[in-house]
Design a protein around this motif. Structure first.
Motif: not given
Length: 192
Positions: A21-27, A149-162
């Motif tokens: 399950t997800r918590s606080k919007g992040n996986a 989109a998946l990286a964004n949901k996981m809160g991985q902002s540096e990954v999102v940028s790449l």
């Protein structure tokens, strides 16, 4: 019977492990969501590595100098994509690993068939190479957009940028192929 099925469905939903399950919007790091992201990353890693090998063959088969140059430039950009994906694996705390991408294997094979089934030194072949190349670009656009989109949901902002950087380059490649097709190749091919 319908009431029994509903009860079973409700019971099975409540018995799912908490890690899925997800918590606080992040996986959570070991969630099924995280696993999905990593599997898709392995898939695009395989795809990019195989494109590095396949694109030079399409470049060699192209008649148009402009098309050949565009494909050649994209080979170099694709090598950067491979390095970026490796960087993402590292950022995610995993060793870079590829998982065979059935879709890309099929798209590469389709491109090779276009080359084999068309006459050499014709605009028709170039038009076919552009079509095959754009199918590849559209697959990559979908893959990188979904990964972002998946990286964004996981809160991985540096990954999102790449991923956004690569996504932008794939969209640019698609637009360049359209421009090449519309500026001359499609008209020449239609006249042959």
């Amino acid at each position: 019977m319908a009431g029994t099925t509903k009860t079973k469905t409700t019971a099975s939903r409540s018995s799912r492990p908490a890690t899925a399950t997800r918590s606080k919007g992040n996986a959570e790091p070991q969630s099924k969501f995280h696993t999905l992201f990593m599997d898709e990353l392995k898939d695009i890693y395989w795809a990019e590595k195989h494109l590095v090998k396949a694109l030079p063959k399409m470049q060699k088969a192209a008649t148009s100098e402009e098309l050949a140059e565009a494909i050649g430039e994209h080979v170099e950009i694709t090598k950067e994509h491979v390095a970026r994906v490796e960087q993402i694996f590292e950022m995610m705390g995993a060793k870079a690993a590829a998982k065979k991408c059935e879709a890309m294997e099929g798209l590469i094979a389709e491109g090779q068939t276009v080359v084999e089934d068309t006459e050499e030194d014709t605009a028709v072949r170039d038009a076919g190479i552009i079509i095959a190349s754009q199918k590849i670009e559209h697959y990559e656009i979908a893959a990188y957009g979904s990964l972002r989109a998946l990286a964004n949901k996981m809160g991985q902002s540096e990954v999102v940028s790449l991923l956004e950087q690569t996504l932008g380059e794939e969209k640019e490649a698609d637009q360049m192929l359209t421009q090449i097709a519309e500026s001359s190749i499609n008209e020449e091919a239609a006249a042959e």
